[in-house]
Design a protein around this motif. Sequence first.
Motif, PDB file in Angstrom:
ATOM      1  N   VAL A   1      43.482  33.107  38.502  1.00 57.76           N
ATOM      2  CA  VAL A   1      44.680  33.515  37.754  1.00 57.76           C
ATOM      3  C   VAL A   1      44.613  34.994  37.398  1.00 57.76           C
ATOM      4  CG1 VAL A   1      45.955  33.162  35.604  1.00 57.76           C
ATOM      5  CG2 VAL A   1      45.071  31.195  36.864  1.00 57.76           C
ATOM      6  N   LEU A   2      43.420  35.454  37.002  1.00 52.35           N
ATOM      7  CA  LEU A   2      43.250  36.858  36.630  1.00 52.35           C
ATOM      8  C   LEU A   2      43.550  37.777  37.810  1.00 52.35           C
ATOM      9  CD1 LEU A   2      42.344  38.573  34.184  1.00 52.35           C
ATOM     10  CD2 LEU A   2      40.047  38.566  35.172  1.00 52.35           C
ATOM     11  N   SER A   5      45.375  37.018  40.441  1.00 55.57           N
ATOM     12  CA  SER A   5      46.776  36.877  40.831  1.00 55.57           C
ATOM     13  C   SER A   5      47.686  37.753  39.978  1.00 55.57           C
ATOM     14  CB  SER A   5      47.203  35.413  40.716  1.00 55.57           C
ATOM     15  OG  SER A   5      46.436  34.600  41.581  1.00 55.57           O
ATOM     16  N   PHE A   6      47.478  37.750  38.654  1.00 61.89           N
ATOM     17  CA  PHE A   6      48.343  38.526  37.774  1.00 61.89           C
ATOM     18  C   PHE A   6      47.958  40.001  37.735  1.00 61.89           C
ATOM     19  CE2 PHE A   6      49.147  34.280  36.065  1.00 61.89           C
ATOM     20  CZ  PHE A   6      50.524  34.317  35.929  1.00 61.89           C
ATOM     21  N   GLY A   7      46.686  40.295  37.913  1.00 57.10           N
ATOM     22  CA  GLY A   7      46.246  41.680  37.769  1.00 57.10           C
ATOM     23  C   GLY A   7      46.284  42.502  39.032  1.00 57.10           C
ATOM     24  N   SER A   8      46.437  41.883  40.188  1.00 56.28           N
ATOM     25  CA  SER A   8      46.370  42.639  41.439  1.00 56.28           C
ATOM     26  C   SER A   8      47.613  42.463  42.289  1.00 56.28           C
ATOM     27  CB  SER A   8      45.140  42.189  42.240  1.00 56.28           C
ATOM     28  OG  SER A   8      45.229  40.825  42.558  1.00 56.28           O
ATOM     29  N   SER A   9      48.739  42.132  41.667  1.00 55.14           N
ATOM     30  CA  SER A   9      49.958  41.946  42.449  1.00 55.14           C
ATOM     31  C   SER A   9      50.372  43.236  43.133  1.00 55.14           C
ATOM     32  CB  SER A   9      51.073  41.438  41.537  1.00 55.14           C
ATOM     33  OG  SER A   9      51.288  42.338  40.456  1.00 55.14           O
TER      34      SER A   9
END
Length: 545
Positions: free
Chosen positions: A352-353, A355-359
């Motif tokens: 999750v980290l 996915s949200f932090g490296s979009s």
Amino acid sequence: MSILGYIRYAPLRAVAFASLSATLGSPLTAQQDSVQADTTAAGAPARTYVVFRGDTLFQLHGTLGPFVPAERARAVERRVRLIAEDPLLTADRIVVSDTLGAVDIRLDTLVIMTVTERDAAEAGLGRQELADQYAERIRVAVRSRHGAASLRTILVGAGLTLLTLLALVIVLLLLNRSFPILYRFIQRGQGRWIRSIRLQRLVLLSAAQATHFLLFAARVGRIVAIGSVIYLFLPAVFSFFPWTRGMGRTLFTWTLTPVTRGWTAFVNYLPNLFTIAVLVVVFYYLLKFIRFLFTGLETGTVTLRGFHRDWATPTYKIVRFLVIVFAAVVVFPYLPGSQTPAFRGISIFLGVLVSFGSSAAIANVVAGTVMTYMRPFQLGDRVKIADTEGDVIEKTLLVTRVRTPKHVEVTIPNAMVLASHIINYSAAAAEGGVILHTTVTIGYDAPWRQVQELLLSAADKTDGLLSTPTPFVLQTALNDFYVSYQLNAYTDNPSEMAGLYSAMHANIQDAFQQAGVQIMSPNYVADTEKPKIPPAFQTAPHPKA
């Protein structure tokens, strides 16, 4: 010595008694106990004597369930000996109880023996009366044993404690003498066998830092060694006395249980470890083969129709990444703890980290991958991306770097590059040249044919512009007071466009001033009689492109 001697408190001993009672009540193992048996004419035991330390306590008759008198006698003798050897178990706690018609002699929850009807009949007494006599004889035997063993136990324990203490002192002296020698050996090794750890020119760990680290490790090892020796000394001393054996066993258990569990887990993990090793070797050589294949594509020794050679390196990186991800997925179930909820929770959290932090980063990587196969430009090309014009000096999956004519490096995210319009001047120059164009406005009083000749002559005098294809002039607008003329000329060197424009503009001014044609855009009704040109025109050398 009995295990009950290691349990200090009565409630815990009761639990241990229950366990021992269940164990000793099971089919008994043969031991060399002192059992005297009489046999009938048929050879079956009729009665058996219970003997403890050479003294006959009483005799047993008949069977109890599946147990013959000899087995009963061995069980009773074992339980009496167990109680007698534990100074914490007092004889006064031996009682007679009548439970569900069975008359038992017990100590807390431990059943020492059961008096049967056959035993009472042979003795000519009632079961309760006979049980009281047997219980008293057991109490006397236990008290006798406790009295004889107490002083001897204390003396033996004290002697062993003194020997163990002497051994402890000797070991501590050896440790205190050995470790200073080790410290000096490490200090002398600096610069000799302790050297700096380097990665090319980068010093990861200097010799002085490595020496300090080894000294710190040696000091920690000294503390651990002394602590371990003292830790082993304490349970050893506790085991010499029956009153503290439980504490000794507890200390040993605290140390041995984690070690045993760790070793068992390691042995059980060996098949998975072997599987991981095999998978690592397989994927390692698979990556080497893939590298060999794409190296051939890059050098041209291997060709694929429609596959450009400059695609080899980025395609290899993508394939290598996919293979590594696949290898991680295959190896993951064999990792220790991979099936635990904690490990799975951490994996989900990291997913999750990421996915949200490296979009944004993922968007740039996707854009970089797309541009790799679109081939909109190559390294060294002169391009214009949105409002940035310059030479491409670096392409990665994340960003593109451009150096402007002012020698300013601009980093553009690939997602922005893909979303913007791209002008590739170098690609056009390779296919016939890039057209440089500039516009001048001249009044209607100047003949348009003369203006065109002057513009073309300026283009011919500009170094760096191609003569073929020939330059040409377009009249782009007939304005209210002047005409717009656009000079177009070809060049095959787009990297010098700024200098070419400067030289072309200088030559245009020279050509018009020599011909006496004013370069102006009149917006007024009356014009002066004096031309708007320099009073003393002197031909200056043409600037080089």
